[in-house]
Write a protein that holds these residues in place. Sequence first.
Motif, PDB file in Angstrom:
ATOM      1  N   PHE A  18       0.799  -1.221   0.225  1.00  0.00           N
ATOM      2  CA  PHE A  18       0.044   0.164  -0.004  1.00  0.00           C
ATOM      3  C   PHE A  18       0.691   1.234   0.008  1.00  0.00           C
ATOM      4  N   ALA A  19       1.935   1.200   0.517  1.00  0.00           N
ATOM      5  CA  ALA A  19       2.811   2.547   0.837  1.00  0.00           C
ATOM      6  C   ALA A  19       3.496   2.563  -0.725  1.00  0.00           C
ATOM      7  N   TRP A  20       3.786   1.437  -1.229  1.00  0.00           N
ATOM      8  CA  TRP A  20       4.594   1.476  -2.467  1.00  0.00           C
ATOM      9  C   TRP A  20       3.742   2.235  -3.626  1.00  0.00           C
ATOM     10  N   LEU A  21       2.299   1.834  -3.491  1.00  0.00           N
ATOM     11  CA  LEU A  21       1.389   2.146  -4.586  1.00  0.00           C
ATOM     12  C   LEU A  21       0.975   3.658  -4.282  1.00  0.00           C
ATOM     13  N   GLU A  22       1.098   4.129  -3.094  1.00  0.00           N
ATOM     14  CA  GLU A  22       0.689   5.618  -2.768  1.00  0.00           C
ATOM     15  C   GLU A  22       1.857   6.297  -3.195  1.00  0.00           C
ATOM     16  N   GLU A  23       3.192   5.865  -3.060  1.00  0.00           N
ATOM     17  CA  GLU A  23       4.253   6.645  -3.632  1.00  0.00           C
ATOM     18  C   GLU A  23       4.345   6.476  -5.035  1.00  0.00           C
ATOM     19  N   GLN A  24       3.839   5.523  -5.701  1.00  0.00           N
ATOM     20  CA  GLN A  24       3.883   5.571  -7.169  1.00  0.00           C
ATOM     21  C   GLN A  24       2.887   6.197  -7.535  1.00  0.00           C
ATOM     22  N   THR A  25       1.616   6.540  -7.046  1.00  0.00           N
ATOM     23  CA  THR A  25       0.623   7.235  -7.579  1.00  0.00           C
ATOM     24  C   THR A  25       0.880   8.728  -7.548  1.00  0.00           C
ATOM     25  N   GLN A  26       1.693   8.935  -6.344  1.00  0.00           N
ATOM     26  CA  GLN A  26       2.159  10.486  -6.453  1.00  0.00           C
ATOM     27  C   GLN A  26       3.145  10.624  -7.498  1.00  0.00           C
ATOM     28  N   ILE A  27       3.901   9.642  -7.668  1.00  0.00           N
ATOM     29  CA  ILE A  27       4.914   9.933  -8.853  1.00  0.00           C
ATOM     30  C   ILE A  27       4.343   9.892 -10.282  1.00  0.00           C
ATOM     31  N   HIS A  28       3.478   8.844 -10.599  1.00  0.00           N
ATOM     32  CA  HIS A  28       3.044   8.806 -12.000  1.00  0.00           C
ATOM     33  C   HIS A  28       1.612   9.006 -12.271  1.00  0.00           C
ATOM     34  N   GLY A  29       0.881   9.488 -11.131  1.00  0.00           N
ATOM     35  CA  GLY A  29      -0.683   9.904 -11.381  1.00  0.00           C
ATOM     36  C   GLY A  29      -1.457   8.630 -10.799  1.00  0.00           C
ATOM     37  N   ASP A  30      -2.820   9.117 -10.811  1.00  0.00           N
ATOM     38  CA  ASP A  30      -3.778   7.940 -10.270  1.00  0.00           C
ATOM     39  C   ASP A  30      -3.787   6.655 -11.143  1.00  0.00           C
ATOM     40  N   VAL A  31      -3.461   6.588 -12.365  1.00  0.00           N
ATOM     41  CA  VAL A  31      -3.626   5.425 -13.160  1.00  0.00           C
ATOM     42  C   VAL A  31      -2.176   4.787 -13.281  1.00  0.00           C
ATOM     43  N   LEU A  32      -2.097   3.710 -12.862  1.00  0.00           N
ATOM     44  CA  LEU A  32      -0.776   3.025 -13.224  1.00  0.00           C
ATOM     45  C   LEU A  32      -1.151   1.934 -14.186  1.00  0.00           C
ATOM     46  N   PRO A  33       0.004   1.787 -15.223  1.00  0.00           N
ATOM     47  CA  PRO A  33      -0.103   0.711 -16.296  1.00  0.00           C
ATOM     48  C   PRO A  33      -0.121  -0.482 -15.610  1.00  0.00           C
ATOM     49  N   TRP A  34      -0.813  -1.432 -16.304  1.00  0.00           N
ATOM     50  CA  TRP A  34      -1.127  -2.797 -15.985  1.00  0.00           C
ATOM     51  C   TRP A  34       0.274  -3.472 -15.759  1.00  0.00           C
ATOM     52  N   SER A  35       1.151  -3.146 -16.844  1.00  0.00           N
ATOM     53  CA  SER A  35       2.599  -3.690 -16.884  1.00  0.00           C
ATOM     54  C   SER A  35       3.448  -3.361 -15.916  1.00  0.00           C
ATOM     55  N   PHE A  36       3.117  -2.116 -15.273  1.00  0.00           N
ATOM     56  CA  PHE A  36       3.790  -1.671 -14.253  1.00  0.00           C
ATOM     57  C   PHE A  36       3.461  -2.400 -12.834  1.00  0.00           C
ATOM     58  N   LEU A  37       2.178  -2.589 -12.649  1.00  0.00           N
ATOM     59  CA  LEU A  37       1.616  -3.336 -11.741  1.00  0.00           C
ATOM     60  C   LEU A  37       2.082  -4.982 -11.682  1.00  0.00           C
ATOM     61  N   ALA A  38       2.062  -5.200 -13.152  1.00  0.00           N
ATOM     62  CA  ALA A  38       2.314  -6.796 -13.140  1.00  0.00           C
ATOM     63  C   ALA A  38       4.181  -6.826 -12.609  1.00  0.00           C
ATOM     64  N   HIS A  39       4.969  -5.897 -12.923  1.00  0.00           N
ATOM     65  CA  HIS A  39       6.327  -6.276 -12.644  1.00  0.00           C
ATOM     66  C   HIS A  39       6.350  -5.835 -10.964  1.00  0.00           C
ATOM     67  N   GLY A  40       5.559  -5.038 -10.348  1.00  0.00           N
ATOM     68  CA  GLY A  40       5.402  -5.047  -9.014  1.00  0.00           C
ATOM     69  C   GLY A  40       6.490  -4.624  -8.201  1.00  0.00           C
ATOM     70  N   LEU A  41       6.855  -4.920  -7.284  1.00  0.00           N
ATOM     71  CA  LEU A  41       7.947  -4.388  -6.216  1.00  0.00           C
ATOM     72  C   LEU A  41       8.658  -5.721  -5.630  1.00  0.00           C
ATOM     73  N   TYR A  42       9.776  -5.342  -5.051  1.00  0.00           N
ATOM     74  CA  TYR A  42      10.537  -6.634  -4.388  1.00  0.00           C
ATOM     75  C   TYR A  42      10.400  -6.169  -2.953  1.00  0.00           C
ATOM     76  N   ILE A  43      10.259  -7.420  -2.165  1.00  0.00           N
ATOM     77  CA  ILE A  43       9.863  -7.443  -0.702  1.00  0.00           C
ATOM     78  C   ILE A  43      10.759  -8.314   0.018  1.00  0.00           C
TER      79      ILE A  43
END
Length: 82
Positions: A18-43
């Motif tokens: 959730f924190a990552w998604l909030e950060e990404q929407t602040q950087i890229h806007g409210d709509v994140l590309p599907w490919s971006f979400l499919a790549h995801g993040l590392y935990i």
Amino acid sequence: MPTESERQRDTRIRLTVFAWLEEQTQIHGDVLPWSFLAHGLYIDGERVPLVSQQRIWTPRSSELKPDRDLLERRYERFLKAG
């Protein structure tokens, strides 16, 4: 039934996402590309994609089944705290 440590890990993963998604929407806007979400993040060194071609899904590292109401309440609390 999940152990307390599994529940804590699950909570940590979800809050991190959730924190990552909030950060990404602040950087890229409210709509994140599907490919971006499919790549995801590392935990913890493990890639955590947030979607697949079929659906939004729970990471392999999570032992708990998704609970939408719980997720929404936690996310709302996260947004209010931040």
